[in-house]
Structures are given as C-alpha cells and as structure tokens.
Design a protein around this motif. Sequence first.
Motif, PDB file in Angstrom:
ATOM      1  N   UNK A  20     -18.094  32.273  30.061  1.00 16.80           N
ATOM      2  CA  UNK A  20     -17.486  33.378  29.310  1.00 16.80           C
ATOM      3  C   UNK A  20     -18.370  34.629  29.283  1.00 16.80           C
ATOM      4  N   UNK A  21     -19.664  34.460  29.082  1.00 16.27           N
ATOM      5  CA  UNK A  21     -20.575  35.607  28.980  1.00 16.27           C
ATOM      6  C   UNK A  21     -20.712  36.363  30.297  1.00 16.27           C
ATOM      7  N   UNK A  22     -20.299  35.773  31.403  1.00 16.28           N
ATOM      8  CA  UNK A  22     -20.366  36.457  32.696  1.00 16.28           C
ATOM      9  C   UNK A  22     -19.104  37.267  32.994  1.00 16.28           C
ATOM     10  N   UNK A  23     -18.075  37.107  32.175  1.00 15.04           N
ATOM     11  CA  UNK A  23     -16.860  37.899  32.347  1.00 15.04           C
ATOM     12  C   UNK A  23     -17.092  39.320  31.833  1.00 15.04           C
ATOM     13  N   UNK A  24     -16.466  40.304  32.471  1.00 16.65           N
ATOM     14  CA  UNK A  24     -16.658  41.709  32.093  1.00 16.65           C
ATOM     15  C   UNK A  24     -16.247  41.947  30.644  1.00 16.65           C
ATOM     16  N   UNK A  25     -17.024  42.783  29.961  1.00 16.85           N
ATOM     17  CA  UNK A  25     -16.709  43.164  28.580  1.00 16.85           C
ATOM     18  C   UNK A  25     -15.744  44.347  28.587  1.00 16.85           C
ATOM     19  N   UNK A  26     -14.975  44.487  27.501  1.00 17.86           N
ATOM     20  CA  UNK A  26     -14.062  45.619  27.353  1.00 17.86           C
ATOM     21  C   UNK A  26     -13.876  45.918  25.873  1.00 17.86           C
ATOM     22  N   UNK A  27     -13.493  47.141  25.527  1.00 13.23           N
ATOM     23  CA  UNK A  27     -13.211  47.443  24.111  1.00 13.23           C
ATOM     24  C   UNK A  27     -11.809  46.968  23.727  1.00 13.23           C
ATOM     25  N   UNK A  28     -11.599  46.766  22.457  1.00 11.00           N
ATOM     26  CA  UNK A  28     -10.267  46.404  21.960  1.00 11.00           C
ATOM     27  C   UNK A  28      -9.225  47.439  22.372  1.00 11.00           C
ATOM     28  N   UNK A  29      -9.618  48.699  22.433  1.00  6.38           N
ATOM     29  CA  UNK A  29      -8.671  49.776  22.762  1.00  6.38           C
ATOM     30  C   UNK A  29      -8.098  49.648  24.168  1.00  6.38           C
ATOM     31  N   UNK A  30      -8.738  48.866  25.048  1.00  5.74           N
ATOM     32  CA  UNK A  30      -8.243  48.686  26.419  1.00  5.74           C
ATOM     33  C   UNK A  30      -7.074  47.714  26.488  1.00  5.74           C
ATOM     34  N   UNK A  94      -6.432  44.923  31.226  1.00 11.14           N
ATOM     35  CA  UNK A  94      -5.673  45.436  30.072  1.00 11.14           C
ATOM     36  C   UNK A  94      -4.999  44.348  29.237  1.00 11.14           C
ATOM     37  N   UNK A  95      -5.121  43.091  29.637  1.00 15.53           N
ATOM     38  CA  UNK A  95      -4.262  42.074  29.015  1.00 15.53           C
ATOM     39  C   UNK A  95      -5.012  40.890  28.417  1.00 15.53           C
ATOM     40  N   UNK A  96      -4.292  40.219  27.525  1.00 14.59           N
ATOM     41  CA  UNK A  96      -4.713  38.935  26.961  1.00 14.59           C
ATOM     42  C   UNK A  96      -3.752  37.881  27.503  1.00 14.59           C
ATOM     43  N   UNK A  97      -4.301  36.797  28.044  1.00 13.85           N
ATOM     44  CA  UNK A  97      -3.483  35.714  28.578  1.00 13.85           C
ATOM     45  C   UNK A  97      -3.346  34.578  27.581  1.00 13.85           C
ATOM     46  N   UNK A 139      -5.041  42.870  15.306  1.00  9.16           N
ATOM     47  CA  UNK A 139      -6.423  43.048  15.770  1.00  9.16           C
ATOM     48  C   UNK A 139      -6.594  44.154  16.806  1.00  9.16           C
ATOM     49  N   UNK A 140      -5.527  44.489  17.542  1.00 10.01           N
ATOM     50  CA  UNK A 140      -5.651  45.435  18.663  1.00 10.01           C
ATOM     51  C   UNK A 140      -4.611  46.547  18.526  1.00 10.01           C
ATOM     52  N   UNK A 141      -5.091  47.725  18.149  1.00  6.82           N
ATOM     53  CA  UNK A 141      -4.205  48.834  17.781  1.00  6.82           C
ATOM     54  C   UNK A 141      -3.305  49.294  18.916  1.00  6.82           C
ATOM     55  N   UNK A 142      -3.733  49.139  20.160  1.00  4.45           N
ATOM     56  CA  UNK A 142      -2.930  49.635  21.287  1.00  4.45           C
ATOM     57  C   UNK A 142      -2.025  48.577  21.910  1.00  4.45           C
ATOM     58  N   UNK A 143      -1.986  47.385  21.346  1.00  3.85           N
ATOM     59  CA  UNK A 143      -1.154  46.324  21.913  1.00  3.85           C
ATOM     60  C   UNK A 143       0.323  46.694  21.757  1.00  3.85           C
ATOM     61  N   UNK A 144       1.010  46.806  22.901  1.00  3.59           N
ATOM     62  CA  UNK A 144       2.399  47.277  22.892  1.00  3.59           C
ATOM     63  C   UNK A 144       3.337  46.416  23.712  1.00  3.59           C
ATOM     64  N   UNK A 145       2.833  45.744  24.756  1.00  4.78           N
ATOM     65  CA  UNK A 145       3.682  45.093  25.736  1.00  4.78           C
ATOM     66  C   UNK A 145       3.494  43.579  25.744  1.00  4.78           C
ATOM     67  N   UNK A 146       4.548  42.889  26.185  1.00  2.00           N
ATOM     68  CA  UNK A 146       4.495  41.443  26.417  1.00  2.00           C
ATOM     69  C   UNK A 146       5.235  41.167  27.727  1.00  2.00           C
ATOM     70  N   UNK A 147       4.726  40.215  28.499  1.00  3.09           N
ATOM     71  CA  UNK A 147       5.356  39.882  29.784  1.00  3.09           C
ATOM     72  C   UNK A 147       5.086  38.433  30.115  1.00  3.09           C
ATOM     73  N   UNK A 148       5.876  37.888  31.014  1.00  4.37           N
ATOM     74  CA  UNK A 148       5.596  36.580  31.583  1.00  4.37           C
ATOM     75  C   UNK A 148       4.790  36.758  32.856  1.00  4.37           C
TER      76      UNK A 148
END
Length: 198
Positions: A20-30, A94-97, A139-148
């Motif tokens: 996990x620690x080797x995965x790229x970091x990103x801000x919540x806003x992304x 840009x996404x959470x899986x 938790x994430x102010x810019x979360x707007x979309x959902x997809x399969x």
Amino acid sequence: MPPVLSTPPLAIEDWPLPYEERLAARPSSAIDLVVIHCTELPDMAMAREFGERIHYAGTQTGNSGHYYIDLAGKVYRFVADTRVANHTYGYNPRSIGIELVNIGRYPDWGDSRHQAFTVPYTAEQIASLRTLLAQLRNDHANLRWIAGHEDLDRRLEPAKDDPSVLLRRRQDPGPLFPWNEIVPSSGLERLNATPTVP
C-alpha cells in the motif's frame, strides 16, 4: 458541500495490502468517482490473495480495489482513499474502487460459453455499500460520479474457447447489480464513458 451522515459510521476493518505505501499518494480533492466491481472469485480469501499478487515489477504493486464487501456485508479497506489503487484502466488517479465478493463467471471468465452472471448480490452487501457510499460522499467533497467497471473498460479480447469471438474484458458488476436501487439513494450520478475519456 458534502452531506452530513445521518447513520452511524460504517464499521470498516483496515487490512492494508503489503505494498500500500508504494502506491501513489493523492489529495482527497482528486477523488470524484467511485467504481463498482465484482471480484468474480468465490470468497474473500481468494480476493485477498489476488490483491496481494505483484503485477507491476517497477513499483512492486498489484491490482486491487480500495474496499471489499464480503457476502455477509462486512467491509474491508485494502488501500487508503488517499492512495491510487490499480482497479480500472484509465481511471485510477480519480477514483475509489469498491469490490463486492461474488462468483461472477468464475472460473470461466474467458470462455464464450460461460458469460452469464447467475448469483445475485446479497442484501447485506447492498446495505453496506449504500452506507459506504454515504460515508465516502461525506469524506470527499468532490465525489460526484459512480460507474461500473464494465462502463469504463470496454476493451475486447478473444475468447479462450474460440478466438474468433471477442468478449468484453470487464463485465462487472454485471447484470445482477441493482443500479436502480443504488444510484438514486447515493447522491451520485452514473458515469458511462469509454476508456479514452480522461
């Protein structure tokens, strides 16, 4: 402004992947997108084993979602929201899986004769998913979309039993996923796109 949660926070078991620690970091806003997946494996143990496999030699990382929901509705976090997990080609930054444990087409993913999804998602999984989506919106102010996954990765590949037949590489969460139940209550908009869209 994100909604205020009206239900108690979901119990989430942190179970970070070894890399996990080797995965790229990103801000919540992304983060503006949630992608729903089906593990297409019989149980959480196999999903975990797959998630721990190294697929990318350069970074020593693999493929996984951020969250996994087992058949009983228990939620596990394999990757923190602020890390980029490898789960959807072209959309990871840009996404959470979110992966729901379901057998899908296992073990015949590439066989043109076995492409039907036959096992519905459990009521417990769907209830946990709804609560998790509400929590992520909070938790994430810019979360707007959902997809399969199937909405976003439309690449084709030859069937293993008949190379003249082209199959969709990704067909999850599949036809048994209750979009009409999830989208209206999620506060998110359904995103249907091709993999070339940024």
